[in-house]
Design an enzyme around this catalytic site. Structure first.
Site, mmCIF file in Angstrom:
data_model
loop_
_atom_site.group_PDB
_atom_site.id
_atom_site.type_symbol
_atom_site.label_atom_id
_atom_site.label_comp_id
_atom_site.label_asym_id
_atom_site.label_seq_id
_atom_site.Cartn_x
_atom_site.Cartn_y
_atom_site.Cartn_z
ATOM 1 N N ARG A 1 0.852 -1.190 0.000
ATOM 2 C CA ARG A 1 0.000 0.000 0.000
ATOM 3 C C ARG A 1 0.885 1.237 0.000
ATOM 4 O O ARG A 1 1.895 1.274 0.711
ATOM 5 C CB ARG A 1 -0.865 0.045 1.276
ATOM 6 N N HIS B 1 12.747 -3.282 -0.261
ATOM 7 C CA HIS B 1 12.326 -3.092 -1.658
ATOM 8 C C HIS B 1 13.188 -3.991 -2.544
ATOM 9 O O HIS B 1 14.408 -4.033 -2.377
ATOM 10 C CB HIS B 1 12.484 -1.624 -2.056
HETATM 11 C C1 GAR Z 1 9.376 -8.936 -1.341
HETATM 12 O O1 GAR Z 1 10.132 -9.305 -2.453
HETATM 13 C C2 GAR Z 1 9.503 -7.462 -1.064
HETATM 14 O O2 GAR Z 1 10.776 -6.956 -1.371
HETATM 15 C C3 GAR Z 1 8.483 -6.882 -2.008
HETATM 16 O O3 GAR Z 1 7.394 -7.768 -1.942
HETATM 17 C C4 GAR Z 1 7.878 -9.071 -1.628
HETATM 18 C C5 GAR Z 1 7.112 -9.567 -0.430
HETATM 19 O O4 GAR Z 1 7.389 -10.901 -0.188
HETATM 20 N N1 GAR Z 1 8.103 -5.554 -1.608
HETATM 21 C C6 GAR Z 1 7.765 -4.606 -2.463
HETATM 22 O O5 GAR Z 1 7.710 -4.781 -3.674
HETATM 23 C C7 GAR Z 1 7.455 -3.264 -1.835
HETATM 24 N N2 GAR Z 1 7.341 -2.259 -2.834
HETATM 25 P P1 GAR Z 1 7.007 -11.553 1.204
HETATM 26 O O6 GAR Z 1 5.545 -11.227 1.462
HETATM 27 O O7 GAR Z 1 7.216 -13.016 0.995
HETATM 28 O O8 GAR Z 1 7.913 -10.975 2.257
#
Ligand code: GAR
Length: 215
Positions: free
Chosen positions: A88, A106
């Site tokens: 979000r 990130h």
């Molecule tokens: C992760 O790769 C994180 O870096 C990314 O979402 C994934 C969540 O994985 N976050 C973003 O893209 C934020 N902009 P997870 O739910 O298994 O931790």
């Protein structure tokens, strides 16, 4: 004991890595999701961690959702709020409320590839290295002070899924390490946004470069 609230939207593998790191002096006070079907919630419940859901959909505005979310977070009186795949965009008011104690991971080497779809964009850009960044959150999206980064190679034949998996393995190493630095009060941020980590040893450098498999 430092109290940590983790915000997730889905799988929650970074949250899991932080829980499994069993950081001395830290308590995972709660895991909060904006989606009731986030897989990470079941993991947290299984570990006896309090969970809450604040569904963003019924709220008329971002501000109204963020206010409700902040109420849930503040009930756990956190020292640190950790965004772990929390998908979000947050209002400035929310971000400023937790200034200096709001972290995000990130999946790119910021400032490259802020926003979404980072792995596909990295492959298309032809970069030879990619990675993950843990940063303090500021009102400007993906632009807060960088605390640490992990680098992985982009290999011939990589597709976004293969590259994402390689980056995610490093996220799981990087994020618990950075959370531990905060728990140990070892992170200083100057007025220009420069970050210093005190007492980081060789095995916990601010840029982590993984071992490459010989094969
Ligand atoms: C992760 O790769 C994180 O870096 C990314 O979402 C994934 C969540 O994985 N976050 C973003 O893209 C934020 N902009 P997870 O739910 O298994 O931790």
């Amino acid at each position: 004991m430092k109290r940590i609230v983790v915000l997730i939207s889905g799988r929650g593998s970074n949250m899991r890595a932080i829980v499994d790191a069993r950081i001395a002096g830290a308590e995972i006070a709660a895991v909060i999701s904006n989606r009731a079907d986030a897989a990470g919630l079941a993991f947290a419940q299984g570990r006896g961690i309090a969970t809450r859901v604040v569904d963003h959909r019924p709220f008329a505005s971002r501000a109204a959702f963020d206010t409700a979310l902040a109420e849930e977070i503040d009930a756990f009186a956190p020292d640190l709020v950790v965004l772990a795949g929390f998908m979000r965009v947050l209002t400035d008011d929310f971000v400023l409320r937790y200034q200096g104690r709001l972290l995000n991971v990130h999946p790119s080497l910021l400032p490259a590839f802020s926003g979404l779809d980072t792995h596909r964009r990295a492959i298309e850009a032809g970069v030879r290295v990619h990675g993950a960044t843990v940063h303090l959150v500021t009102p400007q999206l993906d632009a807060g002070p960088i605390v640490a980064q992990a680098v992985v190679p982009v290999l011939p034949g990589d597709d976004p899924a293969a590259l994402a998996a390689r980056v995610l393995r490093e996220e799981h190493r990087l994020y618990p390490q950075v959370v531990r630095w905060f728990v140990e009060d070892r992170v200083d941020v100057d007025r220009q946004g420069g970050v210093r980590v005190h007492g980081a040893g060789r095995s916990e450098q601010t840029m982590c470069v993984p071992q490459l498999d010989a094969g």
